[in-house]
Design a protein around this motif. Structure first.
Motif, mmCIF file in Angstrom:
data_model
loop_
_atom_site.group_PDB
_atom_site.id
_atom_site.type_symbol
_atom_site.label_atom_id
_atom_site.label_comp_id
_atom_site.label_asym_id
_atom_site.label_seq_id
_atom_site.Cartn_x
_atom_site.Cartn_y
_atom_site.Cartn_z
ATOM 1 N N HIS A 83 33.283 35.173 45.221
ATOM 2 C CA HIS A 83 32.044 36.228 44.253
ATOM 3 C C HIS A 83 31.397 36.936 45.346
ATOM 4 O O HIS A 83 31.055 38.171 44.897
ATOM 5 C CB HIS A 83 31.085 35.074 43.881
ATOM 6 C CG HIS A 83 29.885 35.664 43.250
ATOM 7 N ND1 HIS A 83 29.815 36.610 42.291
ATOM 8 C CD2 HIS A 83 28.539 35.439 43.603
ATOM 9 C CE1 HIS A 83 28.729 36.815 41.884
ATOM 10 N NE2 HIS A 83 28.009 36.627 42.784
ATOM 11 N N LEU A 84 31.211 36.637 46.526
ATOM 12 C CA LEU A 84 30.451 37.137 47.539
ATOM 13 C C LEU A 84 31.431 38.465 47.787
ATOM 14 O O LEU A 84 30.916 39.470 48.349
ATOM 15 C CB LEU A 84 30.037 36.328 48.654
ATOM 16 C CG LEU A 84 29.001 35.500 48.291
ATOM 17 C CD1 LEU A 84 28.417 34.676 49.621
ATOM 18 C CD2 LEU A 84 27.714 36.353 47.797
ATOM 19 N N LYS A 100 31.157 41.201 45.619
ATOM 20 C CA LYS A 100 30.049 42.123 45.669
ATOM 21 C C LYS A 100 30.122 42.908 47.028
ATOM 22 O O LYS A 100 29.591 44.003 46.886
ATOM 23 C CB LYS A 100 28.890 41.181 45.846
ATOM 24 C CG LYS A 100 28.154 40.479 44.665
ATOM 25 C CD LYS A 100 26.898 39.917 44.809
ATOM 26 C CE LYS A 100 26.078 39.398 43.641
ATOM 27 N NZ LYS A 100 25.109 38.751 44.052
ATOM 28 N N ALA A 107 29.776 46.948 47.224
ATOM 29 C CA ALA A 107 28.943 47.754 48.111
ATOM 30 C C ALA A 107 29.343 48.556 49.048
ATOM 31 O O ALA A 107 28.881 49.682 49.466
ATOM 32 C CB ALA A 107 27.883 46.649 48.905
#
Length: 129
Positions: free
Chosen positions: A32-33, A36, A40
């Motif tokens: 999940h990170l 992200k 970004a």
């Protein structure tokens, strides 16, 4: 109490199951990170390209100006070298030519030359220029 005895009997399998569940949860959270982070990173790259695009025109104009100035400077250097060669050549001609081969002064001429030498040596020097 019978539940505790059953759990105590399978304590290794329960520990393995709990640790496996935590491990899978950690992997899911890491994925999940990382998603992200990719989003970004894409936004950051987009912003950098936008800013770089704004300044790229100015950089190209500056490079063009520098190359033009370098070309002019090189042409001027060539002119200076040619002029220097001409001056050096002329100077060598002046130095190597013999103008006076004999110096024949009369008594009056010797008197004037001696007076000029004494006058030149008696003057105080003004110092280096």
């Amino acid at each position: 109490m019978p539940i505790l005895t059953i759990l105590w009997k399978f304590k290794y399998w329960i520990a393995i199951a709990v640790l496996s569940f935590l491990w899978l949860g950690q992997i899911a959270y890491t994925n999940h990170l990382s998603g992200k982070l990719k989003v970004a990173d894409a936004k950051c790259a987009e912003r950098i390209n936008k800013v770089n695009g704004a300044y790229q025109g100015a950089i190209n104009a500056w490079r063009t100006k520098v190359s033009t100035v370098e070309t002019e400077l090189e042409a001027e250097r060539q002119n200076i070298k040619i002029q220097f060669r001409d001056i050096k050549h002329e100077t060598q001609k002046v130095i190597t030519q013999r103008i006076y081969t004999d110096c024949k002064l009369t008594d009056d001429g010797m008197h004037i030359a001696e007076a000029a030498r004494i006058a030149a040596n008696s003057r105080k020097s003004a110092g280096p220029m």
